[in-house]
Design a protein around this motif. Structure first.
Motif, PDB file in Angstrom:
ATOM      1  N   TYR A 181       0.986  -1.053  -0.578  1.00 41.50           N
ATOM      2  CA  TYR A 181      -0.335  -0.189  -0.072  1.00 41.50           C
ATOM      3  C   TYR A 181       0.441   1.068   0.010  1.00 41.50           C
ATOM      4  O   TYR A 181       0.216   2.397   0.646  1.00 41.50           O
ATOM      5  CB  TYR A 181      -0.597   0.230   1.178  1.00 41.50           C
ATOM      6  CG  TYR A 181      -1.771  -1.320   1.176  1.00 41.50           C
ATOM      7  CD1 TYR A 181      -3.241  -1.109   0.124  1.00 41.50           C
ATOM      8  CD2 TYR A 181      -1.972  -2.597   1.746  1.00 41.50           C
ATOM      9  CE1 TYR A 181      -4.298  -1.747   0.135  1.00 41.50           C
ATOM     10  CE2 TYR A 181      -2.544  -3.494   1.736  1.00 41.50           C
ATOM     11  CZ  TYR A 181      -4.129  -3.112   0.968  1.00 41.50           C
ATOM     12  OH  TYR A 181      -5.136  -3.701   0.629  1.00 41.50           O
ATOM     13  N   GLN A 207       1.437   1.189  -5.352  1.00 39.24           N
ATOM     14  CA  GLN A 207       0.518   1.285  -5.953  1.00 39.24           C
ATOM     15  C   GLN A 207       0.740   1.433  -7.512  1.00 39.24           C
ATOM     16  O   GLN A 207      -0.037   1.097  -7.986  1.00 39.24           O
ATOM     17  CB  GLN A 207      -0.721   1.768  -5.310  1.00 39.24           C
ATOM     18  CG  GLN A 207      -0.955   1.455  -3.598  1.00 39.24           C
ATOM     19  CD  GLN A 207      -2.448   1.238  -3.164  1.00 39.24           C
ATOM     20  OE1 GLN A 207      -1.825   3.042  -2.476  1.00 39.24           O
ATOM     21  NE2 GLN A 207      -2.959   1.094  -2.509  1.00 39.24           N
ATOM     22  N   GLY A 220      -7.218  -1.988  -5.015  1.00 35.63           N
ATOM     23  CA  GLY A 220      -8.021  -1.161  -4.854  1.00 35.63           C
ATOM     24  C   GLY A 220      -9.302  -0.729  -5.525  1.00 35.63           C
ATOM     25  O   GLY A 220      -9.712   0.122  -4.883  1.00 35.63           O
TER      26      GLY A 220
END
Length: 229
Positions: free
Chosen positions: A168, A173, A181
């Motif tokens: 994360y 990401q 997500g």
């Protein structure tokens, strides 16, 4: 009584999982977001197996650390047996989570393995606990429980980083293809969330029963070793 409890756990887990999979096949619709991104909305249903396996394995690795602390404080072999059994079953769950993740990768991205950050961190978790199993088997019996307990505690810290922190990070990401997500921001409707909860409960209860069986076997092996001396 123990046998009856085990049979009840197995039956409840089986009913929950069969119900979850039946709902996944016949009630849950294809996910629109997955259809848009990957051209196949049905592959979202892999979450009903992949996500519960990953969640339960993480919780189990943390619980194993708790058993490790309990052993170091009391030196009772029961806690060592429970810790070792927990990690063995959790390792199996992590392997299955990795396999189902690779299956999703094949369907969504065209290759079984892409070295996506999520795939890589899960692979690192497997390496961490594969090393635990190897170390436990290599250490002499007098030190085995203590070494295993310390490793389980350190491994829980590594699991926390690899499951919930590293994937994360903003930089991670940005390059990750993993659809976590989509799930986090509500990209799956209420039917997915309901069946996912059902499946997670089933996977959790099945884990508890497998843990009970493995811990019982571990303790029986200890008694045989002591009796043979």
């Amino acid at each position: 009584m123990r046998r009856q409890r085990g049979q009840m756990l197995t039956a409840i887990a089986g009913i929950l999982l069969l119900g979850a999979f039946a709902l996944a096949f016949f009630w849950v619709p294809p996910a629109a977001e997955f259809q848009r991104l990957y051209g196949n909305g049905h592959i979202a249903k892999i979450v009903f197996v992949h996500v519960p396996l990953a969640i339960v394995s993480f919780i189990a690795f943390v619980v194993a650390a708790g058993f490790g602390v309990a052993y170091l404080r009391t030196r009772r072999l029961l806690w060592d047996a429970l810790g070792a059994a927990t990690i063995e079953v959790a390792w199996l769950y992590a392997v299955l989570a990795t396999v189902t993740g690779a299956w999703f990768a094949r369907l969504a991205w065209g290759a079984w393995w892409n070295w996506d950050p999520r795939q890589t961190t899960m692979f690192m978790v497997l390496l961490t606990y594969t090393a635990y199993l190897l170390v436990r088997g290599a250490v002499d019996e007098e030190r085995r429980a203590s070494v295993s307990a310390v490793y389980a505690i350190l491994g829980a810290g590594a699991s926390l980083m690899l499951y919930w922190v590293v994937p994360y990070l903003p930089a991670i990401q940005q390059v990750s293809l993993h659809p976590s997500g989509i799930i986090a921001r509500g990209g799956l409707d209420a039917s997915y969330r309901s069946v996912l909860l059902l499946s997670t409960l089933g996977m959790g209860l099945l884990f508890v029963q497998l843990l009970r069986l493995r811990a019982t076997l571990e303790l029986a092996e200890r008694r045989l070793i002591v009796a043979s001396r």
